[in-house]
Design a protein around this motif. Structure first.
Motif, PDB file in Angstrom:
ATOM      1  N   THR A 108       0.831  -1.198   0.000  1.00  0.00           N
ATOM      2  CA  THR A 108       0.000   0.000   0.000  1.00  0.00           C
ATOM      3  C   THR A 108       0.867   1.249   0.000  1.00  0.00           C
ATOM      4  OG1 THR A 108      -0.141  -0.180   2.401  1.00  0.00           O
ATOM      5  CG2 THR A 108      -2.029  -0.986   1.137  1.00  0.00           C
ATOM      6  N   VAL A 109       0.289   2.314  -0.518  1.00  0.00           N
ATOM      7  CA  VAL A 109       0.943   3.615  -0.528  1.00  0.00           C
ATOM      8  C   VAL A 109       0.201   4.505   0.463  1.00  0.00           C
ATOM      9  CG1 VAL A 109       1.568   5.631  -1.907  1.00  0.00           C
ATOM     10  CG2 VAL A 109       1.632   3.339  -2.932  1.00  0.00           C
ATOM     11  N   GLU A 110       0.951   5.072   1.363  1.00  0.00           N
ATOM     12  CA  GLU A 110       0.347   5.865   2.439  1.00  0.00           C
ATOM     13  C   GLU A 110       0.863   7.294   2.332  1.00  0.00           C
ATOM     14  OE1 GLU A 110      -2.032   6.080   5.664  1.00  0.00           O
ATOM     15  OE2 GLU A 110      -1.094   4.096   5.673  1.00  0.00           O
ATOM     16  N   VAL A 111      -0.059   8.238   2.150  1.00  0.00           N
ATOM     17  CA  VAL A 111       0.317   9.653   2.131  1.00  0.00           C
ATOM     18  C   VAL A 111      -0.011  10.231   3.506  1.00  0.00           C
ATOM     19  CG1 VAL A 111      -0.065  11.898   1.058  1.00  0.00           C
ATOM     20  CG2 VAL A 111      -0.128   9.807  -0.339  1.00  0.00           C
ATOM     21  N   GLY A 112       0.981  10.801   4.155  1.00  0.00           N
ATOM     22  CA  GLY A 112       0.782  11.381   5.485  1.00  0.00           C
ATOM     23  C   GLY A 112       0.800  12.899   5.408  1.00  0.00           C
ATOM     24  N   GLY A 113       1.511  13.516   6.338  1.00  0.00           N
ATOM     25  CA  GLY A 113       1.679  14.961   6.301  1.00  0.00           C
ATOM     26  C   GLY A 113       0.410  15.734   6.578  1.00  0.00           C
ATOM     27  N   THR A 133      -2.971   4.024  -3.436  1.00  0.00           N
ATOM     28  CA  THR A 133      -2.461   2.736  -3.908  1.00  0.00           C
ATOM     29  C   THR A 133      -2.955   2.433  -5.325  1.00  0.00           C
ATOM     30  OG1 THR A 133      -2.352   1.929  -1.635  1.00  0.00           O
ATOM     31  CG2 THR A 133      -2.341   0.256  -3.390  1.00  0.00           C
ATOM     32  N   ALA A 136      -1.322   4.808  -7.834  1.00  0.00           N
ATOM     33  CA  ALA A 136       0.073   4.399  -8.096  1.00  0.00           C
ATOM     34  C   ALA A 136       0.099   3.246  -9.086  1.00  0.00           C
ATOM     35  CB  ALA A 136       0.764   3.996  -6.789  1.00  0.00           C
ATOM     36  N   ARG A 162       0.647  15.153  -3.766  1.00  0.00           N
ATOM     37  CA  ARG A 162       1.659  14.863  -2.735  1.00  0.00           C
ATOM     38  C   ARG A 162       2.378  13.555  -3.087  1.00  0.00           C
ATOM     39  NH1 ARG A 162       4.042  18.078   0.322  1.00  0.00           N
ATOM     40  NH2 ARG A 162       5.767  16.899  -0.503  1.00  0.00           N
ATOM     41  N   MET A 163       1.607  12.527  -3.425  1.00  0.00           N
ATOM     42  CA  MET A 163       2.198  11.227  -3.764  1.00  0.00           C
ATOM     43  C   MET A 163       3.094  11.332  -4.992  1.00  0.00           C
ATOM     44  SD  MET A 163       0.408   7.646  -4.960  1.00  0.00           S
ATOM     45  CE  MET A 163       0.057   8.221  -6.625  1.00  0.00           C
ATOM     46  N   GLU A 165       4.652  13.927  -6.166  1.00  0.00           N
ATOM     47  CA  GLU A 165       5.878  14.661  -5.856  1.00  0.00           C
ATOM     48  C   GLU A 165       6.803  13.798  -5.001  1.00  0.00           C
ATOM     49  OE1 GLU A 165       5.180  18.655  -4.439  1.00  0.00           O
ATOM     50  OE2 GLU A 165       7.177  18.733  -3.538  1.00  0.00           O
ATOM     51  N   ASP A 166       6.236  13.163  -3.966  1.00  0.00           N
ATOM     52  CA  ASP A 166       7.074  12.425  -3.015  1.00  0.00           C
ATOM     53  C   ASP A 166       7.695  11.181  -3.642  1.00  0.00           C
ATOM     54  OD1 ASP A 166       6.495  14.277  -1.094  1.00  0.00           O
ATOM     55  OD2 ASP A 166       5.103  13.013   0.031  1.00  0.00           O
ATOM     56  N   LEU A 167       6.942  10.479  -4.465  1.00  0.00           N
ATOM     57  CA  LEU A 167       7.471   9.248  -5.076  1.00  0.00           C
ATOM     58  C   LEU A 167       8.018   9.486  -6.480  1.00  0.00           C
ATOM     59  CD1 LEU A 167       4.973   6.464  -3.858  1.00  0.00           C
ATOM     60  CD2 LEU A 167       7.089   7.293  -2.800  1.00  0.00           C
TER      61      LEU A 167
ATOM     62  N   PHE B 105       7.901  16.169   2.576  1.00  0.00           N
ATOM     63  CA  PHE B 105       7.827  14.772   2.129  1.00  0.00           C
ATOM     64  C   PHE B 105       6.987  13.959   3.117  1.00  0.00           C
ATOM     65  CE2 PHE B 105       9.136  10.391   2.353  1.00  0.00           C
ATOM     66  CZ  PHE B 105       9.142  10.005   1.032  1.00  0.00           C
ATOM     67  N   ALA B 106       6.032  13.156   2.616  1.00  0.00           N
ATOM     68  CA  ALA B 106       5.084  12.519   3.536  1.00  0.00           C
ATOM     69  C   ALA B 106       4.525  11.190   3.023  1.00  0.00           C
ATOM     70  CB  ALA B 106       3.929  13.485   3.800  1.00  0.00           C
ATOM     71  N   THR B 107       5.137  10.589   2.008  1.00  0.00           N
ATOM     72  CA  THR B 107       4.544   9.389   1.412  1.00  0.00           C
ATOM     73  C   THR B 107       5.443   8.176   1.618  1.00  0.00           C
ATOM     74  OG1 THR B 107       3.507  10.764  -0.266  1.00  0.00           O
ATOM     75  CG2 THR B 107       3.629   8.403  -0.739  1.00  0.00           C
ATOM     76  N   THR B 108       4.850   7.059   2.026  1.00  0.00           N
ATOM     77  CA  THR B 108       5.637   5.844   2.189  1.00  0.00           C
ATOM     78  C   THR B 108       4.952   4.681   1.483  1.00  0.00           C
ATOM     79  OG1 THR B 108       4.559   5.484   4.314  1.00  0.00           O
ATOM     80  CG2 THR B 108       6.753   6.452   4.375  1.00  0.00           C
ATOM     81  N   VAL B 109       5.777   3.723   1.109  1.00  0.00           N
ATOM     82  CA  VAL B 109       5.283   2.488   0.501  1.00  0.00           C
ATOM     83  C   VAL B 109       5.493   1.372   1.517  1.00  0.00           C
ATOM     84  CG1 VAL B 109       5.537   0.860  -1.395  1.00  0.00           C
ATOM     85  CG2 VAL B 109       5.873   3.313  -1.797  1.00  0.00           C
ATOM     86  N   GLU B 110       4.423   0.665   1.797  1.00  0.00           N
ATOM     87  CA  GLU B 110       4.448  -0.369   2.826  1.00  0.00           C
ATOM     88  C   GLU B 110       4.140  -1.706   2.166  1.00  0.00           C
ATOM     89  OE1 GLU B 110       4.937  -1.401   6.693  1.00  0.00           O
ATOM     90  OE2 GLU B 110       4.008   0.586   6.633  1.00  0.00           O
ATOM     91  N   LYS B 137      10.825   5.502  -5.406  1.00  0.00           N
ATOM     92  CA  LYS B 137      11.270   6.807  -5.905  1.00  0.00           C
ATOM     93  C   LYS B 137      12.315   6.623  -7.013  1.00  0.00           C
ATOM     94  CE  LYS B 137      12.309  10.056  -2.891  1.00  0.00           C
ATOM     95  NZ  LYS B 137      11.517  11.221  -3.312  1.00  0.00           N
ATOM     96  N   ASN B 140      10.909   5.437 -10.220  1.00  0.00           N
ATOM     97  CA  ASN B 140      10.173   6.477 -10.937  1.00  0.00           C
ATOM     98  C   ASN B 140      11.105   7.523 -11.543  1.00  0.00           C
ATOM     99  OD1 ASN B 140       7.576   5.524 -10.710  1.00  0.00           O
ATOM    100  ND2 ASN B 140       7.193   6.548  -8.758  1.00  0.00           N
ATOM    101  N   LEU B 167       2.433  -3.019  -7.246  1.00  0.00           N
ATOM    102  CA  LEU B 167       2.204  -1.658  -7.753  1.00  0.00           C
ATOM    103  C   LEU B 167       2.433  -1.569  -9.263  1.00  0.00           C
ATOM    104  CD1 LEU B 167       3.605   0.661  -4.912  1.00  0.00           C
ATOM    105  CD2 LEU B 167       1.303  -0.281  -5.225  1.00  0.00           C
TER     106      LEU B 167
END
Lengths: 286, 286
Positions: A108-113, A133, A136, A162-163, A165-167, B105-110, B137, B140, B167
């Motif tokens: 899964t892809v998790e956007v926080g912030g 997710t 992506a 956000r996703m 840009e971040d990824l 930056f705030a996005t993670t892949v789990e 990242k 991409n 993904l």
């Protein structure tokens, strides 16, 4: 218009198109298409940065909560195909759930912030994880140059940007203004859930937003007063059950107490019978 | 060899190369390169599926725990550049931390599914989230056709493959056998932490793995007995402090009690002074 259910077949077609130098515009949807989607397709077709339009239709189970309307979400593929064809879609991608989430799927892809735990993210835990997710996945399958999203889902636009840009997704995200019915109701696939009475009641959302917008433009800077205005207006409609009414910064979606120069998003959500509807306006403050 | 610190500059170069029909092979590293990395570069250069080799060097803070060795992780960019050039690298990407993780930056892949909470994932919470996020990242940014990873980090190979499949990254992941010193020690940037005494002790890891492998090939099917063998052998070395010794399925990384036909991964981790070293062997059972 070519229709693809198979990921590999779509990839093959797109590789051919890209080898001819075609730049891909992409409109991801959950189907049951309406004038909002058509506006996105037309924007893609008119975009000088794009040569080819890909639309996807996929009701993404991952973005629905356990008590939400995944099963009953409206579907009408034949009608959707006609709308896509009429709008000039080159390739329509309609994957099965088992193709998108085969056995063993676990990423899964998790956007926080702070952009996913407010507004709809607070009411729908896990919703934006499902959205990020699937987007992506779709971006990796379609590899678009430009992707188009509607501003009715303003928070979704923020989360996707956000996703991206971040990824470092090599995709440009373009947001398109909300399309509305004559009485102001934002067009939505979920409007089909409304009874005739609820349908007559639903424009209260946009009316409340315009009231708040006018108050800001007339000089109101106190976010609590604006929320009162929204809550009172929506509360005046007996068929509306308020979920939230918020004034947040744009694009940070941070709570605002005193409105200052910049952009603020006024966003509301309410239930009308079994339909949960959302709407928003973006206000530029000088 | 061209060296890029800037993401946009690398993208521009790669767009040109791709427009010439060049297919990209990619070796992501944390630098302080050794013969394991060189073997990956050579594999890429010899790969008929690849025309151009991109190597990245980035010590990724996101994959280090708060008490781990991020600050002291060995770095030697000038030596690394020489090794890359000698191995035929076309483009070397060395981004700054601020370019990879800018403010906001705030996005993670789990990656879930039980492959990140065992082995190193249990000892290093969050490690594989950091790995998956930075590899997403880098994929991409570089958009490789093929990416190469070493089997010393077997769990990393599983996690990356799971992410790529889930993904839909359009990347082929190739795993390359672990490169070893003459006495069996797996080459690793962290071997530089070893004192001469610890360096002499460290081959116990591979020795224990080969003992267990021979036991399996001689007919041992009881995973508990194999673990005993590993623990006893590593325990016989006073400078080794065992972290884990496990026998798991491949590529599912599920606990195994009785070994059956198929592949099992025997994996160990231990500290030698301030160095935490890992090693593994993959055993095919008929």
């Amino acid at each position: 218009m070519q229709v693809f259910e198979d990921i590999a077949a779509l990839r093959g077609y797109l590789a051919q198109m890209r080898a001819q130098g075609k730049r891909v515009g992409f409109v991801p949807t959950m189907g049951f298409l309406h004038q909002g989607h058509v506006a996105l397709m037309k924007a893609a077709k008119a975009d000088p940065a794009v040569d080819l339009l890909v639309v996807s239709i996929f009701v993404n189970p991952l973005q629905f909560g356990p008590r939400e309307d995944y099963r009953e979400y409206p579907r009408d593929l034949e009608r959707d195909k006609e709308l896509c064809r009429a709008a000039g879609t080159d390739a329509l991608f309609v994957p099965a759930v088992a193709a998108m989430y085969p056995e063993g799927f676990a990423t899964t892809v998790e956007v926080g912030g702070g952009v996913t735990d407010v507004l709809c993210g607070r009411s729908r835990p896990g919703h934006f994880r499902g959205v990020a997710t699937v987007v992506a996945k779709l971006f990796n399958i379609v590899q678009p140059d430009v992707a188009y999203f509607g501003m009715k889902d303003a928070q979704q636009v923020v989360v996707i940007r956000r996703m991206v840009e971040d990824l470092n997704f090599p995709v440009q995200v373009k947001a398109h203004p909300t399309v509305r019915e004559d009485d102001g109701l934002a067009v939505s696939s979920r409007n089909t859930y409304l009874s005739p009475e609820e349908r007559r009641a639903a424009p209260v959302l946009y009316r409340s937003l315009k009231l708040a917008e006018r108050a800001i433009l007339a000089g109101e800077r106190d976010a609590a007063k604006l929320k009162e205005l929204l809550v009172r207006e929506i509360g005046s409609e007996p068929l509306a059950q308020l979920d939230y009414a918020e004034v947040v910064s744009w694009p940070g979606l941070k709570p605002v107490t005193k409105i200052e120069a910049g952009a603020v998003l006024i966003a509301v959500a309410a239930r009308f019978g079994r339909a949960r509807l959302i709407d928003n306006v973006l206000v530029e403050v000088k």
